[in-house]
Every structure is written in structure tokens, then in C-alpha cells.
Design a protein around this motif. Sequence first.
Motif, short mmCIF file in Angstrom:
data_model
loop_
_atom_site.label_atom_id
_atom_site.label_comp_id
_atom_site.label_asym_id
_atom_site.label_seq_id
_atom_site.Cartn_x
_atom_site.Cartn_y
_atom_site.Cartn_z
N ARG A 22 18.96 21.69 79.70
CA ARG A 22 18.03 21.26 80.65
C ARG A 22 18.51 19.96 81.46
O ARG A 22 18.08 19.75 82.65
CB ARG A 22 16.93 20.73 80.01
N LEU A 23 19.59 19.37 81.24
CA LEU A 23 19.98 18.22 81.66
C LEU A 23 21.45 18.74 82.73
O LEU A 23 21.99 17.78 83.29
CB LEU A 23 20.65 17.29 80.70
N GLY A 24 21.36 20.06 82.81
CA GLY A 24 22.57 20.85 83.52
C GLY A 24 23.77 20.83 82.87
O GLY A 24 24.78 21.32 83.66
N PHE A 25 23.78 20.81 81.75
CA PHE A 25 25.20 21.30 80.78
C PHE A 25 25.41 22.47 80.81
O PHE A 25 24.18 23.46 80.60
CB PHE A 25 25.10 20.61 79.30
N ARG A 26 26.23 23.23 80.84
CA ARG A 26 26.50 24.71 80.69
C ARG A 26 27.16 24.80 79.30
O ARG A 26 27.85 23.98 78.65
CB ARG A 26 27.41 25.28 81.72
N VAL A 27 26.95 26.08 78.52
CA VAL A 27 27.38 26.43 77.30
C VAL A 27 28.68 27.05 77.32
O VAL A 27 28.89 28.11 78.01
CB VAL A 27 26.36 27.23 76.42
N GLU A 28 29.75 26.25 76.95
CA GLU A 28 31.20 26.93 76.89
C GLU A 28 31.49 27.72 75.82
O GLU A 28 31.99 28.85 76.15
CB GLU A 28 32.08 25.73 76.73
N GLY A 29 30.83 27.64 74.90
CA GLY A 29 30.90 28.49 73.57
C GLY A 29 30.33 28.20 72.42
O GLY A 29 29.61 27.28 72.21
N ARG A 30 30.02 29.23 71.64
CA ARG A 30 29.24 29.14 70.23
C ARG A 30 29.93 30.11 69.43
O ARG A 30 30.17 31.11 69.48
CB ARG A 30 27.82 29.69 70.54
N TYR A 31 30.11 29.10 68.23
CA TYR A 31 30.87 29.93 67.15
C TYR A 31 30.14 29.81 65.72
O TYR A 31 29.73 28.66 65.53
CB TYR A 31 32.40 29.17 66.63
N ALA A 32 29.77 30.76 65.17
CA ALA A 32 28.99 30.83 64.12
C ALA A 32 29.89 31.58 62.85
O ALA A 32 30.90 32.25 63.00
CB ALA A 32 27.96 31.77 64.13
N MET A 33 29.66 31.02 61.61
CA MET A 33 30.30 31.29 60.50
C MET A 33 29.30 32.64 60.04
O MET A 33 28.13 32.45 59.73
CB MET A 33 29.96 30.42 59.31
N LYS A 64 29.54 19.49 81.07
CA LYS A 64 29.05 18.95 82.53
C LYS A 64 29.86 18.07 83.16
O LYS A 64 30.20 16.92 82.58
CB LYS A 64 27.67 18.45 82.22
N GLY A 65 30.67 18.47 84.15
CA GLY A 65 31.87 17.85 84.80
C GLY A 65 32.68 17.56 83.71
O GLY A 65 33.26 18.26 82.99
N ASN A 66 33.11 16.01 83.75
CA ASN A 66 34.03 15.41 82.70
C ASN A 66 33.53 15.03 81.44
O ASN A 66 34.19 14.42 80.67
CB ASN A 66 34.56 14.13 83.40
N ILE A 67 32.39 15.78 81.17
CA ILE A 67 31.57 15.48 79.82
C ILE A 67 31.71 16.68 79.07
O ILE A 67 31.32 17.63 79.42
CB ILE A 67 30.37 14.96 79.86
N ASN A 68 32.15 16.48 77.77
CA ASN A 68 32.34 17.61 76.72
C ASN A 68 31.41 17.25 75.32
O ASN A 68 31.82 16.26 74.80
CB ASN A 68 33.71 17.81 76.59
#
Length: 204
Positions: A22-33, A64-68
Motif C-alpha cells: 500500500r506504500l508503493g513497494f513491489r513484491v520481488e519474491g516469496r519463498y515458502a518452506m 521501492k527504489g533503493n529500499i529493500n
Amino acid sequence: MKLFHYHFWTDRVEETETFYRRLGFRVEGRYAMERGTVTPYHPPLEWDDFRENALIFRIIEVRKGNINITFGAGKKPIFDHIGYLVSDEELKQLCNRADVMGWKTEVGARRTFIYTPYRFKIELQTRKDAVDEGDAYLARLVMESPDESFERELERLFHRGMVEISFVSGAQLHLREVFMNGLEGSSKDPNKVIVTGLNDEKRH
């Protein structure tokens, strides 16, 4: 050297992802066991596609940009580490100082960790592709700590004042607030971290 990252373990994984999206971040990846194997559930998959599987997500990464920011499944919210983008020379210097201080280092192919005696790690990242392009960046963190020596020891490790981190007294080590360029307003994430747009810092 640039602050770019923080990581939590949390019992509110889906809620945390929703908050940052909701703050504009995109999901780069999800890893589940899943049955002892790490299985990806990356976008374009959404939570409605797999929520009923009761997956245990080891890592979800948002950018988001330079934030991970990363977070994974835990029994309760626990602040785990922060991360810096560094050059090869800075990586070598920091690891050498950590060795002198008696702090353990774990050098990996993709990232290096320094283990402090405060139940807190520092990630050192040399890969430029760990962040996206854009103006958003982590400007400052406010960290709670019950140990007054924590700030002094970090200054010794980095060999400078920690201008990007403010320290306040608290019952346990915790990330209280983050200030981000590229955001507006202020809100609290599901792990009780206040996320404040840089233009709103003067209000706090």
C-alpha cells in the motif's frame, strides 16, 4: 556505503506484505518452506492463489527504489538485522574490524553477515541489483536498545558516527521508526514499526 535494508521475523506475514504494498513497494519474491524444500510463490501469484495451503514463508522481499525490506514467518515480531550496500573495499575493512572486535563474520557468495553480541546482525551487500532504480531511500532509523554500549560499538565498527541511526533506551532491541525518502505521511506497520515519509520527519 549506504543503508538500504531491514529484516523482521513476524507472525503477520500477509499483513506486513499488504502494508508495504500500500506504500508503493513491489513484491520481488516469496519463498515458502514446503515439505522440506524452498518453493517460490512469486508474483503474479497473489495470496488468494495459495492462502489455503497454510504455507510457511521463509522470506518475502519487497522493494521501492533503493529500499529493500524482507520478512519471514516467526512466532512473534522480532527485529533481525539491517543492511548496507558496500564496495568490495568497504566490505574488507568492516570484516577486518569485526574480527578485531571479536565479532563473528559469515561471508557468503551473495551477502556477508556480521554477528554482533546484541542479538542483532548487520548485512553487507555488494550486489547493485539488490535494489531497484528510483528516488526512494532509507534516510534514518530509530532503534531501541537496553544496552548503552551498542551505539559506541557500532561507531567503532563503522569507524564513524552513526548519523543514519538514532538510538533510544528501550527494554529490548527493537526498530522503532524508519524515515524514508519517497513516501508521504506516517503509519505503523504490523510489527509496530512507524514508517514516516522524509518530508514528515519534522512532525516527530
